[in-house]
Design an enzyme around this catalytic site. Structure first.
Site, PDB file in Angstrom:
ATOM      1  N   GLN A  46       7.133  22.501 -38.329  1.00 29.85           N
ATOM      2  CA  GLN A  46       6.798  22.910 -36.976  1.00 29.85           C
ATOM      3  C   GLN A  46       6.925  24.414 -36.738  1.00 29.85           C
ATOM      4  OE1 GLN A  46       9.335  19.423 -35.402  1.00 29.85           O
ATOM      5  NE2 GLN A  46       7.782  19.675 -33.849  1.00 29.85           N
ATOM      6  N   ARG A 103      20.322  23.846 -36.368  1.00 32.31           N
ATOM      7  CA  ARG A 103      19.800  22.710 -37.136  1.00 32.31           C
ATOM      8  C   ARG A 103      18.359  23.015 -37.543  1.00 32.31           C
ATOM      9  NH1 ARG A 103      17.218  17.256 -35.196  1.00 32.31           N
ATOM     10  NH2 ARG A 103      16.892  16.371 -37.263  1.00 32.31           N
ATOM     11  N   HIS A 147      12.376  16.062 -42.598  1.00 33.51           N
ATOM     12  CA  HIS A 147      11.818  16.020 -41.248  1.00 33.51           C
ATOM     13  C   HIS A 147      10.303  15.819 -41.381  1.00 33.51           C
ATOM     14  CE1 HIS A 147      12.903  17.194 -36.910  1.00 33.51           C
ATOM     15  NE2 HIS A 147      11.635  16.813 -36.869  1.00 33.51           N
ATOM     16  N   ASN A 191      15.380  12.628 -40.491  1.00 32.94           N
ATOM     17  CA  ASN A 191      15.167  12.789 -39.060  1.00 32.94           C
ATOM     18  C   ASN A 191      14.268  11.666 -38.540  1.00 32.94           C
ATOM     19  OD1 ASN A 191      15.046  14.423 -36.455  1.00 32.94           O
ATOM     20  ND2 ASN A 191      12.870  14.126 -36.918  1.00 32.94           N
ATOM     21  N   GLU A 192      14.754  10.944 -37.557  1.00 37.42           N
ATOM     22  CA  GLU A 192      13.953   9.928 -36.868  1.00 37.42           C
ATOM     23  C   GLU A 192      13.126   9.059 -37.810  1.00 37.42           C
ATOM     24  OE1 GLU A 192      11.691  11.378 -33.569  1.00 37.42           O
ATOM     25  OE2 GLU A 192      13.440  12.133 -32.508  1.00 37.42           O
ATOM     26  N   ASN A 333      18.930  11.578 -31.475  1.00 37.61           N
ATOM     27  CA  ASN A 333      17.946  12.361 -30.728  1.00 37.61           C
ATOM     28  C   ASN A 333      17.656  11.589 -29.458  1.00 37.61           C
ATOM     29  OD1 ASN A 333      17.858  14.111 -32.859  1.00 37.61           O
ATOM     30  ND2 ASN A 333      15.739  13.681 -33.445  1.00 37.61           N
ATOM     31  N   TYR A 335      15.915  11.692 -25.555  1.00 33.60           N
ATOM     32  CA  TYR A 335      15.044  12.396 -24.614  1.00 33.60           C
ATOM     33  C   TYR A 335      14.835  11.661 -23.287  1.00 33.60           C
ATOM     34  CZ  TYR A 335      13.575  15.646 -28.300  1.00 33.60           C
ATOM     35  OH  TYR A 335      13.548  16.612 -29.272  1.00 33.60           O
ATOM     36  N   GLU A 401      19.140  16.286 -31.160  1.00 34.29           N
ATOM     37  CA  GLU A 401      17.983  16.797 -30.403  1.00 34.29           C
ATOM     38  C   GLU A 401      18.052  16.284 -28.989  1.00 34.29           C
ATOM     39  OE1 GLU A 401      13.916  16.143 -31.705  1.00 34.29           O
ATOM     40  OE2 GLU A 401      14.520  16.512 -33.780  1.00 34.29           O
TER      41      GLU A 401
HETATM   42  C1  NOJ Z   1      11.525  14.523 -32.182  1.00 37.57           C
HETATM   43  C2  NOJ Z   1      11.207  15.207 -33.470  1.00 37.57           C
HETATM   44  O1  NOJ Z   1      12.281  15.171 -34.357  1.00 37.57           O
HETATM   45  C3  NOJ Z   1      10.683  16.616 -33.288  1.00 37.57           C
HETATM   46  O2  NOJ Z   1      10.080  16.997 -34.479  1.00 37.57           O
HETATM   47  C4  NOJ Z   1       9.756  16.673 -32.090  1.00 37.57           C
HETATM   48  O3  NOJ Z   1       9.120  17.900 -31.973  1.00 37.57           O
HETATM   49  C5  NOJ Z   1      10.562  16.376 -30.844  1.00 37.57           C
HETATM   50  N1  NOJ Z   1      11.158  15.071 -30.948  1.00 37.57           N
HETATM   51  C6  NOJ Z   1       9.770  16.422 -29.549  1.00 37.57           C
HETATM   52  O4  NOJ Z   1       8.798  15.441 -29.549  1.00 37.57           O
END
Ligand code: NOJ
Length: 500
Positions: A46, A103, A147, A191-192, A333, A335, A401
């Protein structure tokens, strides 16, 4: 083989005290623990750019972005924020905010261009230099090994669907421990993995773009969990003298029962969390197996669908033992949240979503953001922290996150400050009032970046990046200053109003 347990015998684990929520609570004025790790997070694909420089191999994302229609604005991460060349400037942005930790993720193909085998020294040097720059500024690295940017060479051999991927990942993890382990004390394996499998192997909205929402996703999840555990065991067998910690980062939205007084809504909400967080956490943090509710529902549906075996694989006994307890901490993570109620699915619908037998909409009343899935729900973070602490025992938790998107990228980003102010205060309540062991927090993200299939349309940064200029100049947003003040105070101080 199938094991059928009548649904009535399903253990109803009502761990959390459900009972409705208040959208905007009064702030708690108090402090975080003295050694709390304040950070920001990013990921290699990213932000780095330099997609084919200095011997880097090709990843599944390098290819996925080139297929027309995959990325909403037709962009790529070829240059992104150009952090590969501007990392020193980025470390200064962090130092200006007073971050204690950063991170970031390692691009597997910079280290091992073919995924396994030969090492690429220039790629290794890049991360050594970044780590040295962080250390020189008293910022601790927290490193994610994976990731989402799988080497294409490994995808060509089946990627996360090939059982050997757990060994390939272990080999890569060992190289990273060996090269960087003297300086890195916090390792995040994956990651996720929920998104790696759901979007990568289910809906096809992310690389490698495969479609198997009720089938492939469970094969990939099994290998992701195995890969994590192999890397964890390798660290503790051969690198324990480095004295670091290894965990995994899992994403989950809070599931609020639509009607908190209705037991079937409470049960559906619980099921939803087990299918999201529990899918990956249960085996690692509990007993080497998938959650009971997943086993029961997917086994039974597979049978009714006339399949020869369950779509949800079993871990071998040997793997179960390796997986159970393979953690030093839990990364979450977080949100947003959903409102959940039961809804029986059509048995013909072979999908991870249908497997849950529920609906999970979001309220029209919640504030929105620049992302369709991200509604502002501060109460959710305190609730998920309590849920995890109760379910998995007294495990150390990092919020790896948390953040807010908009489409404007405006510098006076009051909406983002509102989000952080209320989420972080709910996290403070979880620590101070509820006793949850939260050790650190990473805001997503340090700067606007390549938001995967959404390209550069959704901006999560505390710094803006001028994407139309070759220099990719960074500009601090108001939220970066707000965060810096929070870190300096290490808490909420009434006299600092109106900022807080
Ligand atoms: C989760 C992801 O790990 C990350 O790469 C992404 O940009 C963010 N959430 C926001 O969507």
């Amino acid at each position: 083989m199938f094991t059928f347990v009548p649904l009535l015998l399903l253990p109803l684990v009502f761990g959390y005290d459900w009972g409705g929520y208040v959208y905007e609570e009064d702030l708690l004025y108090d402090h975080f623990p003295g050694d709390f790790k304040w950070g920001c997070a990013t990921a290699a694909y990213q932000i780095e750019g330099a997609w084919d420089e200095d011997g880097k191999g090709v990843s599944i994302w390098d290819n996925f972005v080139r297929i027309p229609g995959n990325i909403i604005d037709g962009t790529t991460g070829d240059v992104a924020c150009d952090s590969y060349h501007k990392y020193k400037e980025d470390v200064q942005l962090m130092a200006n905010m007073g971050l204690k930790s950063y991170r970031f993720s390692i691009a597997w193909t910079r280290i091992l261009p073919n995924g396994i085998g030969e090492r690429n020294q220039a790629g290794i040097d890049y991360y050594k230099n970044l780590i040295a720059e962080l250390k020189a500024n008293n910022i601790e690295p927290a490193v994610t090994l994976y990731h989402w940017d799988l080497p294409q060479a490994l995808e060509d051999m089946g990627g996360w669907l090939n059982d050997s991927v757990a060994d390939w990942f272990e080999e890569y993890a060992r190289v990273c421990f060996e090269e960087f382990g003297d300086e890195v004390k916090l390792w995040i394996t994956l990651n996720e993995p929920h998104e790696t499998t759901i979007q990568g192997y289910g809906t096809g909205t992310m690389a490698p773009g495969k479609h198997g929402l009720g089938t492939l996703v469970y094969i990939a999840s099994t290998n992701l969990i195995r890969a994590h555990a192999y890397a964890y065991r390798a660290y503790h067998a051969d690198f324990a003298n480095q004295n670091g910690q290894v965990g995994i980062t899992l994403n989950v939205g809070w599931a609020e029962p639509m009607d908190p007084t209705n037991e079937t809504h409470i049960e559906a909400a619980e099921t939803n969390i087990q299918f999201n967080l529990g899918w990956f956490a249960h085996a690692i943090y509990k007993n080497g197996k998938y959650p009971d509710v997943m086993r029961q529902k997917i086994d039974e549906k597979s049978y009714l669908q006339g399949l020869p075996e369950s779509r949800l694989p079993q871990f071998t006994e040997e793997d179960s033992l390796i997986i159970e307890g393979a953690h030093d901490f839990l990364g979450i993570n977080f949100y947003s949240s959903n409102l959940v109620y039961p809804e029986i699915s059509d048995i013909e619908d072979i999908s991870y979503y249908a497997d849950q037998d529920l609906a999970a909409p979001q309220s029209e009343d919640w504030y929105g953001s620049g992302s369709s899935w991200l509604k502002v729900t501060p109460f959710g973070i305190r609730r998920i922290l309590n849920w995890a602490a109760k379910e998995y025992g007294d495990v150390d938790i990092y919020i790896t996150e948390n953040g807010f998107s908009d489409r404007q990228g405006n510098i006076d980003d009051l909406q983002r400050i509102y989000y952080y102010k209320h989420y972080l205060n709910q996290m403070l309540k979880a620590i101070v009032l509820d006793g949850v062991s939260v050790k650190g927090y990473y805001a997503w993200s340090l700067m606007d970046n390549m938001e995967w299939a959404m390209g550069y349309t959704e901006k999560f940064g505390m710094h803006a990046v001028n994407m139309s200029s070759p220099d990719r100049e960074r500009t601090p947003k108001e939220s970066s200053k707000w965060y810096g003040r929070l870190i300096a105070e290490n808490g909420y101080v009434e006299s600092v109003s109106p900022c807080f």
